[in-house]
Design an enzyme around this catalytic site. Structure first.
Site, PDB file in Angstrom:
ATOM      1  N   ASP A 180       4.793   0.338  15.116  1.00 19.82           N
ATOM      2  CA  ASP A 180       6.609   0.531  14.900  1.00 19.82           C
ATOM      3  C   ASP A 180       6.791   1.967  15.375  1.00 19.82           C
ATOM      4  O   ASP A 180       7.937   1.804  15.985  1.00 19.82           O
ATOM      5  CB  ASP A 180       6.938   0.101  13.444  1.00 19.82           C
ATOM      6  N   ARG A 221       6.509  10.941   0.465  1.00 19.63           N
ATOM      7  CA  ARG A 221       7.810  10.884   1.150  1.00 19.63           C
ATOM      8  C   ARG A 221       8.572  12.000   1.413  1.00 19.63           C
ATOM      9  O   ARG A 221       9.070  12.453   2.231  1.00 19.63           O
ATOM     10  CB  ARG A 221       8.718   9.501   0.790  1.00 19.63           C
ATOM     11  N   ASP A 253      10.846   3.448   0.918  1.00 20.86           N
ATOM     12  CA  ASP A 253      10.836   4.528   1.484  1.00 20.86           C
ATOM     13  C   ASP A 253      11.772   5.197   2.332  1.00 20.86           C
ATOM     14  O   ASP A 253      11.881   6.055   2.645  1.00 20.86           O
ATOM     15  CB  ASP A 253       9.396   4.255   2.697  1.00 20.86           C
ATOM     16  N   SER A 257       0.622  -4.969   5.361  1.00 21.29           N
ATOM     17  CA  SER A 257       1.087  -3.389   5.696  1.00 21.29           C
ATOM     18  C   SER A 257       0.541  -2.677   4.700  1.00 21.29           C
ATOM     19  O   SER A 257       0.463  -2.544   3.508  1.00 21.29           O
ATOM     20  CB  SER A 257       2.715  -3.651   5.440  1.00 21.29           C
TER      21      SER A 257
HETATM   22  N1  ARG Z   1       5.688  -0.142  -3.199  1.00 19.50           N
HETATM   23  C1  ARG Z   1       5.326   1.136  -3.082  1.00 19.50           C
HETATM   24  C2  ARG Z   1       6.431   2.116  -2.931  1.00 19.50           C
HETATM   25  O1  ARG Z   1       7.361   1.765  -2.907  1.00 19.50           O
HETATM   26  C3  ARG Z   1       4.412   1.227  -1.740  1.00 19.50           C
HETATM   27  C4  ARG Z   1       5.197   1.059  -0.340  1.00 19.50           C
HETATM   28  C5  ARG Z   1       4.009   1.113   0.522  1.00 19.50           C
HETATM   29  N2  ARG Z   1       4.435   0.842   2.008  1.00 19.50           N
HETATM   30  C6  ARG Z   1       3.725   0.111   2.941  1.00 19.50           C
HETATM   31  N3  ARG Z   1       4.036   0.231   3.946  1.00 19.50           N
HETATM   32  N4  ARG Z   1       2.597  -0.493   2.330  1.00 19.50           N
HETATM   33  O2  ARG Z   1       6.088   3.274  -3.065  1.00 19.50           O
END
Ligand code: ARG
Length: 407
Positions: free
Chosen positions: A14, A94, A123, A174
């Protein structure tokens, strides 16, 4: 000269496509910024790929120490665990990445920043809210939220422009990784009834393959911060890496969570967080020894607030600063050692000690040397039970029979 934009670049499909897409769609020169938060990868290959795909500049920053000392340890001191399960690895990274994006944009004279998040997750919220807090005038572009391409379309876009498609692009999962844990979603995991297949795990052995012999590990804490393993002082990054390996080899740290996303949907996520599980367990055990009952009760409420705030992208807020000040103050006596046993997926506290322990043998023992004045108990109970006796005399208490009758 075109305007510049700083893109948080992972080297994946991406963000690689995003470099080209930002150029096409917005006529922007892209500066790729890759941040190392402990997700072991070939950073120079990622840098070269960014340039090859069309970035005008590719920067790599090692942010491991910053991440541990300013994000992971504050969360550990707070015992922050989202919905009782998720140690917040992705969520914690983040605000740090947002901060470094903003710093780089200012250094490079860029007018905008970009990230690879879709429009469905948490995110995007964490990045956007954090960037807005730190630099309200910077524009934010999230290509994957705008371009409306499916996975297949993204892959053919990449092929059309000679952008290398990584092998992982065809994986159904992912994945996001950093020192505090590994987050896995999509594929079969989207069925909450389906058992996570062994292939989704990479940091933890299966319990079956894990050693038949347990390992014991002693974690030394100084004011709530882990500083030593088995009596050996260690720097913060190595300490976490070491625990990820050790606990992972015992299958410790697998988490299966149906969680409530900020954007209103439930999502099934699998995590591997060996070091986080061990350290959170150990830290809470040491607090149980060194904090008073009232401190512990209140701190549990703070822990939940703190976890929600991290999850919900509110790191750069005054509310966070205020809670962190409370948490820091609460840690001034949280010094000592915890011994844990790691065995086939379980991590259990086997012992704890502290020079500042509130546990008193003389008060607790039933053996010789008991210092507890039992003759004072009847008086204590007389006063403690006073409101109960009063209410019982005046109002009675509902009996089991009455409940049966009302059925
Ligand atoms: N659900 C988790 C969060 O909101 C992890 C997100 C993970 N992202 C990914 N691309 N697998 O913090």
């Amino acid at each position: 000269m075109p305007d510049k934009i700083v893109l948080a670049y992972s080297g994946g499909l991406d963000t690689s496509v995003a470099i080209r897409w930002l150029k096409e769609k917005y006529e922007l020169d892209v500066i790729a910024l890759t941040i190392d938060v402990g997700n072991e990868r070939d950073l120079s290959a990622i840098r070269n790929k960014a340039l090859k795909v069309g970035a005008i500049k590719a920067l790599v920053k090692d942010a491991k120490r910053l991440f541990v000392n300013h994000f992971i340890f504050p969360a550990l001191k707070a015992d922050a665990i989202y919905e009782g399960q998720y140690p917040l690895a992705t969520a914690l990274s983040r605000p740090l990445i947002a901060k470094l994006l903003v710093d780089t944009a200012l250094e490079e004279g860029a007018q905008a920043v970009a990230h690879g998040c879709t429009g469905k997750g948490n995110d995007q919220v964490r990045f956007d809210v954090s960037v807005n807090a730190l630099a309200p005038d910077l524009k934010i572009i999230a290509p994957a939220r705008e371009w409306g391409m499916t996975r297949e379309q993204t892959i053919s876009y990449a092929q059309r422009y000679g952008i290398p498609v990584p092998a992982t692009a065809t994986s159904p999962y992912s994945i996001d990784e950093n020192l505090w844990g590994r987050s896995i979603e999509c594929g079969i995991l989207e069925d909450p009834w389906a058992e996570p297949p062994e292939e989704v795990f990479s940091w933890t052995k299966s319990p079956k393959e894990a050693s038949d012999e347990p390992s014991y590990v002693e974690i030394g804490f100084d004011k709530g911060i882990p500083v030593a393993i088995d009596g050996q002082k260690m720097d913060s990054v190595s300490l976490i890496q070491r625990l990820n390996e050790l606990a992972g080899s015992h299958s410790v740290g697998r988490i299966d969570h149906v969680e409530n996303r900020l954007v209103g949907i439930k999502s099934r996520e699998v995590y591997e967080a060996p070091a986080a599980v061990v350290l959170l367990e150990a830290h809470q055990a040491l607090e149980a020894l060194t904090l008073s009952k009232d401190q512990l009760r209140f701190k549990q409420k703070v822990a939940q607030e703190y976890a929600d705030l991290i999850y919900n992208g509110l790191w750069f807020t005054a509310q966070h600063q205020d809670l962190a000040a409370y948490v820091d103050s609460s840690q001034r006596f949280v010094t000592g050692t915890v011994r844990l046993k790691l065995y086939k997926g379980s991590c259990k506290v086997m012992g704890r000690k502290s020079p500042l322990s509130l546990y008193s043998y003389g008060l607790a023992t039933y053996a010789k040397g008991d210092q507890f004045d039992q003759s004072a108990s009847p008086g204590f109970i007389h006063i403690w039970g006073l409101p109960v006796r009063t209410q019982a005399r005046v109002q009675g208490i509902s009996s089991l029979e009455e409940k049966e009758d009302s059925k």
